[in-house]
Design an enzyme around this catalytic site. Structure first.
Site, mmCIF file in Angstrom:
data_model
loop_
_atom_site.group_PDB
_atom_site.id
_atom_site.type_symbol
_atom_site.label_atom_id
_atom_site.label_comp_id
_atom_site.label_asym_id
_atom_site.label_seq_id
_atom_site.Cartn_x
_atom_site.Cartn_y
_atom_site.Cartn_z
ATOM 1 N N LYS A 195 0.850 -1.206 0.000
ATOM 2 C CA LYS A 195 0.000 0.000 0.000
ATOM 3 C C LYS A 195 0.878 1.247 0.000
ATOM 4 O O LYS A 195 2.090 1.147 0.242
ATOM 5 C CB LYS A 195 -0.906 -0.028 1.234
ATOM 6 C CG LYS A 195 -0.151 -0.060 2.547
ATOM 7 C CD LYS A 195 -1.066 -0.400 3.712
ATOM 8 C CE LYS A 195 -0.291 -0.361 5.016
ATOM 9 N NZ LYS A 195 -1.062 -0.856 6.144
ATOM 10 N N CYS A 206 14.097 24.021 1.393
ATOM 11 C CA CYS A 206 13.152 24.691 0.489
ATOM 12 C C CYS A 206 12.325 23.630 -0.246
ATOM 13 O O CYS A 206 12.528 22.435 -0.080
ATOM 14 C CB CYS A 206 13.890 25.539 -0.531
ATOM 15 S SG CYS A 206 15.040 26.718 0.191
ATOM 16 N N MET A 207 11.419 24.070 -1.089
ATOM 17 C CA MET A 207 10.571 23.127 -1.823
ATOM 18 C C MET A 207 11.406 22.200 -2.716
ATOM 19 O O MET A 207 11.150 20.997 -2.777
ATOM 20 C CB MET A 207 9.551 23.890 -2.675
ATOM 21 C CG MET A 207 8.555 22.987 -3.366
ATOM 22 S SD MET A 207 7.426 23.877 -4.437
ATOM 23 C CE MET A 207 6.275 24.563 -3.272
#
Ligand SMILES: *Cc1c(COP(=O)(O)O)cnc(C)c1O
Length: 387
Positions: free
Chosen positions: A36, A325-326
């Site tokens: 899963k 950061c992203m």
């Protein structure tokens, strides 16, 4: 060539882990491997394919119908069981793709039986279901004293057949005595549920209670099938660690399957007093060299891993500085760095073979979470590649 920020799957380690589990359980016990959440972040299709090659896996467990469909579309032939409930809108697909649901609610069972009848056009064929029993998890399932009636209700639909029974432990990953006692109580309660079904003259089918933790700590609670998830990926569930198992004279060993890698894409010189990243949370205490890495929280490198996270470059650890950061983060190479060059490989976590000095457990500790969350946080844009 793919992006340098990527995840490598060590097939040999998955094989090793499955073989370890096989050796640990009784020869006749079936294995249902949880894939899963996209194979705990490893990529469900690649994982299921590798596991199928290793062999010895009877069932794969998914959490959503779409996850099951994805496996079927990629040619996975093994039994697939759906561990969470779906809604009637998905029943047709469930049946079409041959995914076995957990059931316990009478209305749900009636609606599912109707979907099965429609699918088989009243040919008399019956669709398999597992009866979920809640022995204390407080999630899904009927109570043990209702199990007999539930099984009869399933059989009486004439379109469904009881293929097995399942319960789930909630504190089997704990070494505390009162929690271990609770697990035993759950086990006894499940046994009662199975007996109640037998008393109705109905075959309970494949009975299963233990996920990774109970499998390791309660070897006597295997029933017909164990359901390991996290240990197949090479991590221990909470307190049931290798050290704990060895202390109670149980030999078991696993290896992480996945490594998260990237490369240095720039090295910049910073002066004492300069700050790094959003919020200016880190100020350089002296002149230093800073490596820029093209990996960030959108890849799964959670913001809460900094401060604390150290990455490995050429066998040495270097700390991440300032906020992640992203898409990028910055790593301190120290003053007058000579060891690290631009485009050197960086390993965030992984097995020894990857060169990593950290595992997902180390990241979990820093982020105040568990390895499960570290792994399932890896995002889609991190390509998974089999080694
Ligand atoms: C996720 C899950 C498992 C596997 O759990 P691990 O702790 O990863 O071994 C087994 N059974 C059920 C019902 C689950 O939801």
């Amino acid at each position: 060539m793919s992006r340098c920020t990527r995840a490598i799957l060590y097939k040999e380690n998955l094989k090793y882990n499955i073989e370890q589990i096989r050796k640990y359980i009784k020869a006749e016990t079936k294995i249902c491997m949880a894939v899963k959440a996209d194979g705990y972040g490893h990529n469900a299709v690649l994982t299921a394919k590798m596991a199928s090659e290793v062999g010895g896996i009877d069932y794969f467990a998914v959490a959503t119908v779409d996850e099951g469909i994805e496996l079927r579309n990629e040619g996975i032939k093994a039994n697939i069981i759906l561990l969470s409930l779906s809604t009637p809108s998905e029943f047709e697909d469930l049946i079409k793709y041959n995914i076995i649901p957990l059931v316990f609610d009478k209305e749900y069972i009636s609606l599912f039986a109707k979907a099965a009848a429609d699918h088989f056009k009243n040919s008399g064929e019956k669709y398999p279901v597992f009866l979920a029993v809640d022995t204390g998890m407080g999630r899904i399932g009927c109570y043990s004293e209702q199990a007999g009636q539930e099984a009869k209700f399933i059989e009486d639909t004439n379109h469904l057949v009881l293929k097995g029974m399942i319960t789930h432990f909630c504190v089997s990953d704990s070494t505390v005595e009162k929690n271990q006692e609770f697990t035993k109580k759950q086990y006894e309660d499940f046994k009662k549920a199975v007996e109640n079904v037998k008393k109705m003259g109905i075959d309970p089918g494949i009975c299963s209670c233990g996920a990774s933790a109970a499998l390791l700590n309660n070897q006597d609670m295997q029933f017909d099938m164990v359901r390991p998830g996290i240990i197949t990926y090479g991590y221990y569930p909470d307190e049931i660690t290798k050290e704990y198992l060895h202390s109670v004279h149980k030999e078991f060993d696993i290896k992480p399957v996945l490594s998260l890698e990237t490369q240095v894409v720039a090295i910049r010189h910073f002066k004492k007093g300069q700050t790094i990243s959003y919020g200016r949370t880190y100020t350089c205490p002296e002149d230093t060299d800073i490596a820029v890495l093209p990996i960030g929280y959108a890849d799964g490198l959670l913001r809460r891993f900094s401060p604390g996270l150290e990455v490995t470059i050429k066998g040495k650890k270097y700390p991440v500085r300032g906020r992640i950061c992203m898409d990028q983060c910055m790593v301190d190479l120290g003053k007058n760095n000579k060891d690290v060059k631009v485009f050197d490989k960086v390993v965030v976590f992984g097995p020894k073979e990857s060169g990593a000095l950290c595992t997902a457990d180390d990241l979990a500790k820093i982020g105040n979470t568990i390895s499960y969350e570290v792994l399932t946080s890896l995002s889609k844009r991190v390509k998974r590649i089999i080694q």
